[in-house]
Design a protein around this motif. Sequence first.
Motif, short mmCIF file in Angstrom:
data_model
loop_
_atom_site.label_atom_id
_atom_site.label_comp_id
_atom_site.label_asym_id
_atom_site.label_seq_id
_atom_site.Cartn_x
_atom_site.Cartn_y
_atom_site.Cartn_z
N PHE A 1 -2.60 -0.39 -6.62
CA PHE A 1 -1.42 0.34 -7.06
C PHE A 1 -0.45 0.65 -5.92
N ILE B 1 1.10 -6.21 -9.20
CA ILE B 1 -0.02 -5.33 -9.53
C ILE B 1 -1.08 -6.09 -10.32
N VAL C 1 3.15 0.68 -6.95
CA VAL C 1 3.67 1.83 -7.71
C VAL C 1 4.54 2.70 -6.81
#
Length: 115
Positions: free
Chosen positions: A72, A60, A75
Motif C-alpha cells: 500500500f 498496488i 496509497v
Amino acid sequence: MTSGLPDWVTVLTAIFVLLGSILTLIGAVGLLRFNNFYARAHAPTLGTTLGIGCVLIASILYFSVLQSRPVFHEVLIMIFMMVTTPITLMLLVNAALHRNKDAGKDHKPFARTTD
C-alpha cells in the motif's frame, strides 16, 4: 519470459495502466485545446488526478500479487495527489485572477450576465 503472475492480474493491471494513460492523455489534449488559462488549468488537473489514480491502482494490484502480501505504498502517493492537485489549481487560478485585476481586467472569466 513469464513473471509467474496469474493471467487475470496481468489483464487487470494492463487495463488500469491503459485507462490511466488515456485519461492523462485526455487531460493533456485539453491543455492544448482550451482557449484561456482558466479552462486550461482545469482539464489537466482532472486528467492527471484520475490517470495517476488508475496507474497507482494497477501498481498496488501488481505488486500485491507479485509479493504475496498487501502493498500500500502507493496509497500515500494517491493521498498526496488527491490533496495537492486541487489546492495547486486553486492557488494558480487565484494568482491569475489577482494578476488580471492588477492589470486592469476587472472581470470574472466565467461570470454569467443577467439579461
